[in-house]
Design an enzyme around this catalytic site. Sequence first.
Site, PDB file in Angstrom:
ATOM      1  N   ASN A 142       0.448  -1.476  -0.035  1.00  0.00           N
ATOM      2  CA  ASN A 142       0.039  -0.076  -0.215  1.00  0.00           C
ATOM      3  C   ASN A 142       1.192   0.971  -0.607  1.00  0.00           C
ATOM      4  O   ASN A 142       2.552   1.180   0.192  1.00  0.00           O
ATOM      5  CB  ASN A 142      -0.668  -0.168   1.443  1.00  0.00           C
ATOM      6  CG  ASN A 142      -1.841  -1.295   1.207  1.00  0.00           C
ATOM      7  OD1 ASN A 142      -1.912  -1.867   0.399  1.00  0.00           O
ATOM      8  ND2 ASN A 142      -2.270  -1.670   2.160  1.00  0.00           N
ATOM      9  N   HIS A 159       6.079  -0.606  -2.336  1.00  0.00           N
ATOM     10  CA  HIS A 159       5.288   0.578  -3.554  1.00  0.00           C
ATOM     11  C   HIS A 159       5.546   1.933  -3.570  1.00  0.00           C
ATOM     12  O   HIS A 159       4.989   2.430  -4.247  1.00  0.00           O
ATOM     13  CB  HIS A 159       4.170  -0.289  -4.367  1.00  0.00           C
ATOM     14  CG  HIS A 159       3.499  -1.352  -4.425  1.00  0.00           C
ATOM     15  ND1 HIS A 159       2.749  -2.287  -5.169  1.00  0.00           N
ATOM     16  CD2 HIS A 159       4.413  -2.342  -5.118  1.00  0.00           C
ATOM     17  CE1 HIS A 159       2.760  -3.203  -5.181  1.00  0.00           C
ATOM     18  NE2 HIS A 159       3.767  -3.348  -5.565  1.00  0.00           N
ATOM     19  N   CYS A 170      16.387  15.242 -11.060  1.00  0.00           N
ATOM     20  CA  CYS A 170      16.653  15.760 -10.726  1.00  0.00           C
ATOM     21  C   CYS A 170      16.755  14.579  -8.851  1.00  0.00           C
ATOM     22  O   CYS A 170      17.802  14.868  -8.480  1.00  0.00           O
ATOM     23  CB  CYS A 170      17.386  17.077 -10.034  1.00  0.00           C
ATOM     24  SG  CYS A 170      15.979  17.896  -8.955  1.00  0.00           S
ATOM     25  N   CYS A 218       8.686  20.983 -10.847  1.00  0.00           N
ATOM     26  CA  CYS A 218      10.729  21.269  -9.518  1.00  0.00           C
ATOM     27  C   CYS A 218      10.695  22.397  -8.908  1.00  0.00           C
ATOM     28  O   CYS A 218      11.475  23.162 -10.630  1.00  0.00           O
ATOM     29  CB  CYS A 218      11.670  19.519 -10.387  1.00  0.00           C
ATOM     30  SG  CYS A 218      12.629  19.849  -8.307  1.00  0.00           S
ATOM     31  N   GLY A 258      -4.547  -9.329   3.160  1.00  0.00           N
ATOM     32  CA  GLY A 258      -5.456  -8.227   2.707  1.00  0.00           C
ATOM     33  C   GLY A 258      -4.765  -8.128   1.399  1.00  0.00           C
ATOM     34  O   GLY A 258      -4.644  -6.733   0.779  1.00  0.00           O
ATOM     35  N   SER A 260      -4.417  -9.901  -2.876  1.00  0.00           N
ATOM     36  CA  SER A 260      -4.603 -11.080  -3.468  1.00  0.00           C
ATOM     37  C   SER A 260      -3.320 -11.934  -3.856  1.00  0.00           C
ATOM     38  O   SER A 260      -2.696 -12.999  -4.839  1.00  0.00           O
ATOM     39  CB  SER A 260      -5.509 -10.648  -4.402  1.00  0.00           C
ATOM     40  OG  SER A 260      -4.406  -9.723  -5.332  1.00  0.00           O
TER      41      SER A 260
END
Length: 277
Positions: A142, A159, A170, A218, A258, A260
Site C-alpha cells: 500500500n 510500492h 534531479c 520541480c 488483505g 490477492s
Amino acid sequence: MNFRWTLRAAKDRWLVKISWQSSRGSSGLFVPPSPPLDPEKVKELQRFITLSKRLLVMTGAGISTESGIPDYRSEKVGLYARTDRKPIQHGDFLRSAPIRQRYWARNFVGWPWFSSLQPNPAHWALSNWERLGKLYWLVTQNVDALHTKAGSQRLTELHGCMHRVLCLDCGEQVPRGALQERFEALNPTWGAEAQGLAPDGDVFLTEEQVQSFQVASCARCGGPLKPDVVFFGDTVNPDKVDFVRRRVKEADSLLVVGSSLQVHSHRPREEAPDCNT
C-alpha cells in the site's frame, strides 16, 4: 453507490465538499461482502500467531478498505467491478505531459480526502504486535501511509508512498502536502467536481476540468514531478527487493493480510517476467 466531491477556491482558501449516497457509512463503502467469521478459523489464526517467534506480515489494499480507500479487485466494490477505468501506466506518465496533467489534476482534488484518512483496527493491531515484539517485519504493497500513521516502524513500503513526491530529473524529494500548496497558488480560481473515487487518492474528472489545471514542476530544476510510488508497469527498486528477501529469510512465519498477491510483488522477478511491479 453514488459519490460526489467538489473542490473550489473561495476567498483565498480552498473549500471541499463531499456528498455520499450509500446504505453504509463512508468508511464501509469499499469493504467487500464477506461471510461470518468461522470460530475455528479464528482459533487457527491465533495458534499460528502464538507459535510464531519472528513473524513477517505482508499487507495489501484489502487492509485499507475499512479506512475508506477503494481497492482494484474486490467483488462489487473494487475499481474493476465499479468502472471500466484502468490505473495509470508508468510509461504513459513518463512520456506524456497531458497524462501527467490529468494525473495531477485528479490527485489535487483527491488529496484532501486521501491524506485525511486514518488507520483502522487492523493497522493498529499490527502496530501493537510490533510494540509487543511479536511482529518481526511488516511489508506493505500500500501507498497510503496508514501503517506509519498507526506507529509501525519496522516497515517496508514496497510500492512507495503517496505522501512523498520526486522530481524525475534531479531526484529532489518533497512532501506531498507542500506540493498541494503550490498547486493551490498556481490555480487560484480553478475548481472541479469529481464523479467517483479510485484507489490511491485518484478521482474522476472531465477532460474540460483537466485541461485548465496548471501543473507545478520541480522547484529546484524545473523537471516533471511524480509521486514516490510504483505505477503499474514499473518495477520495485532491486535494493528494496533484496532487503525484503533478507527479512523473509530471517522470519520463521509469513502472514498475508488483505492482498490477492495478483501483482506478483511477492515473487522473484525471474519467476514473474510479466509482473506489474
